[in-house]
Structure formats: structure tokens, C-alpha cells
Design an enzyme around this catalytic site. Structure first.
Site, PDB file in Angstrom:
ATOM      1  N   HIS A 144      38.047  40.902  31.239  1.00 39.78           N
ATOM      2  CA  HIS A 144      37.508  42.186  30.787  1.00 39.78           C
ATOM      3  C   HIS A 144      37.078  42.091  29.319  1.00 39.78           C
ATOM      4  CE1 HIS A 144      37.635  46.742  30.593  1.00 39.78           C
ATOM      5  NE2 HIS A 144      37.748  46.432  29.314  1.00 39.78           N
ATOM      6  N   GLU A 145      37.985  41.571  28.485  1.00 41.23           N
ATOM      7  CA  GLU A 145      37.674  41.474  27.056  1.00 41.23           C
ATOM      8  C   GLU A 145      36.634  40.387  26.779  1.00 41.23           C
ATOM      9  OE1 GLU A 145      38.632  43.845  25.485  1.00 41.23           O
ATOM     10  OE2 GLU A 145      40.304  44.564  26.682  1.00 41.23           O
TER      11      GLU A 145
ATOM     12  N   HIS B 290      33.199  41.811  27.226  1.00 44.14           N
ATOM     13  CA  HIS B 290      32.752  42.548  26.039  1.00 44.14           C
ATOM     14  C   HIS B 290      32.217  41.576  24.983  1.00 44.14           C
ATOM     15  CE1 HIS B 290      34.075  46.510  27.177  1.00 44.14           C
ATOM     16  NE2 HIS B 290      35.357  46.200  27.217  1.00 44.14           N
TER      17      HIS B 290
END
Length: 266
Positions: free
Chosen positions: A58-59, A62
Site C-alpha cells: 500500500h505504502e 504511494h
């Protein structure tokens, strides 16, 4: 290409992440084969490790999107190594989400990577950077639910099926909750570039509390019931029954007395 502006060492996968991935693989195998004496412990370790892997991805999503949008500083910060210890808010990114899962079976990752927005031009790029994280959870959910909506469960052991169902629930809740337009969550980051400066100034003080505010709301019985009814309906549409997710969560909480119904194949 923007990746050429980062060092190879800044893009090398971290041993920490590889270790978590190894734990996921080993405990997944133990859950599949029934090797562990206590299946609930294997399910707990498998789901927790897989959940942390999804948080790292998820990170990373980003950071990787920010890199290709112009913020080359993410490499030096270690965000491209998938190392959870490199996140700016390890407590919000790893510890609290795991605690939320244990306490209430809720998948809710928090913001962790610091993006230098001044390096990025274009409102669409800013929105895409925020959307990249929860879209990763959507992709993870698709993978977890594939055996169900492909009707390919004949050879999948019962406990592994339950674990996949619960992991899918976490990914779906993470995607939906993170897309909420609440300050501090990715959903707000998607719409923030399109808001006026005055609105952003008024909302900014509430950003640090957005995650906890959402979690507190989910403890309100009426809101919790409506929310999980919606989640259950979505999962049923993907072929996952309430029984599967319930038994997955029941096995995950191995320290509690297991429900006898979950020892019987559905």
C-alpha cells in the site's frame, strides 16, 4: 525515466520485507497442510504477516506513484525498499492497523509516506498518488477472493479457505475506509487538490485525528452493523459466505475458545 534518478540501493527490496514475506509463505503452507498443532496460531500468523505485506505494498504504491510524478526524494527516504521501518509513521502504518485487526477485524491502514508535493505538478497526479494505496488493497482483495468467484475451492483446505476469506474482508474494509473523504485518509488526499485554499486551511487541523475518528465511529453499534452488512453483501457477491469470514476471524483469534460450528466444513 524517473527511476534512473534513484540509486539501485534505494530500490533494493529490504531484507525486513523479505522476512515478512517468508513468514507469510511458511505459515500459509502450515495452514494449507494442517502442519501446525494449533491451526488457529498458524492462521493468526499467516493473516497478520499477509496483512503487513499488504500494508507495505500500500505504502510502496504511494511512493512509486509519487516517484513517477516527480518526487525523486522518496528513494532516499527508503520508501521504495518495502521496508516498513522506513515509514515516517511506523505506529500509524503498522502497529495500529494490526491492533485494529485484532480488536475488531477491521482493515484500516494509515498514511505513512511523506510526499514532497512541491515537486509534483498537476492536480490529477496528486490525486493519483493518494488513490494508489487503496487501489493496491483492491488488487489484493481480487487475488484473495479469486478462488471463490472462480469456483476453484474443491482442492482448497478448509482452514486456508477461512483464512483467505478473513484476509479478503480486511482488504475490502481497508479499501473502502481509506477511500472515505476524511482528513488524514487517502480519500481526502484524492479530493484535496481540487479544494480551495480556505477549505484546506480549515480542514488541516483535523487531519491527525481522521483515522482515530473513523475507528471510533465503527465502535458505535448501529454504524458498525450497517458497515459490516455492506461489507458482507459485497463479499457474498464475490462468493464468500458470512460463515467463511466468521470462521476465519474465529480461527484468527486463537486465544479464545473456538466455535464448534467452524470445525465442521460448510
Amino acid at each position: 525515466m524517473t527511476t534512473a534518478l534513484t540509486r539501485r540501493s534505494e530500490r533494493r527490496i529490504s531484507p525486513v520485507f523479505l522476512g515478512i514475506l517468508a513468514v507469510t509463505a511458511v505459515t500459509g503452507w502450515a495452514t494449507w497442510t494442517g502442519f501446525a498443532e494449533q491451526p488457529g496460531l498458524a492462521v493468526f500468523l499467516f493473516v497478520t504477516a499477509a496483512w503487513i505485506v499488504s500494508l507495505c505494498l500500500h505504502e510502496y504504491a504511494h511512493a512509486r506513484t509519487a516517484l513517477h510524478s516527480g518526487d525523486i526524494s522518496v528513494g532516499a527516504k527508503g520508501y521504495l525498499t518495502l521496508n516498513p521501518l522506513k515509514y515516517t509513521h511506523a505506529l500509524l502504518s503498522i502497529v495500529l492497523p494490526v491492533v485494529f485487526v485484532i480488536m475488531g477485524g477491521i482493515g484500516l491502514p494509515g498514511g505513512a509516506v511523506f510526499i514532497e508535493h512541491g515537486r509534483i505538478k498537476g492536480r490529477w497526479r496528486h490525486s493519483l498518488i493518494s488513490a494508489a494505496g487503496p487501489l493496491t488493497n483492491v488488487l489484493f482483495a481480487v487475488v484473495c477472493t479469486a478462488p471463490f468467484w472462480l469456483d476453484a475451492l474443491d482442492d482448497v483446505p478448509r482452514d486456508f479457505r477461512f483464512a483467505l476469506a478473513f484476509l479478503a474482508l480486511l482488504q475490502v474494509t481497508a479499501a473502502i475506509l481509506n477511500f472515505l473523504p476524511v482528513p488524514g485518509l487517502d480519500g481526502y488526499g484524492v479530493i484535496e487538490p481540487w479544494l480551495s485554499r480556505s477549505v484546506k486551511r480549515q480542514v488541516e487541523p483535523f487531519a491527525p485525528f481522521g483515522l482515530l475518528f473513523v475507528f471510533a465511529l465503527l465502535w458505535v453499534p448501529e454504524i458498525n452493523s450497517v458497515f459490516f452488512d455492506m461489507i458482507d453483501a459485497m463479499l457474498r457477491g464475490l462468493g464468500i459466505s458470512d460463515f467463511d469470514t466468521y470462521c476465519g476471524y474465529d480461527l484468527f483469534r486463537f486465544w479464545r475458545d473456538s466455535n464448534e460450528l467452524c470445525s465442521i466444513s460448510s
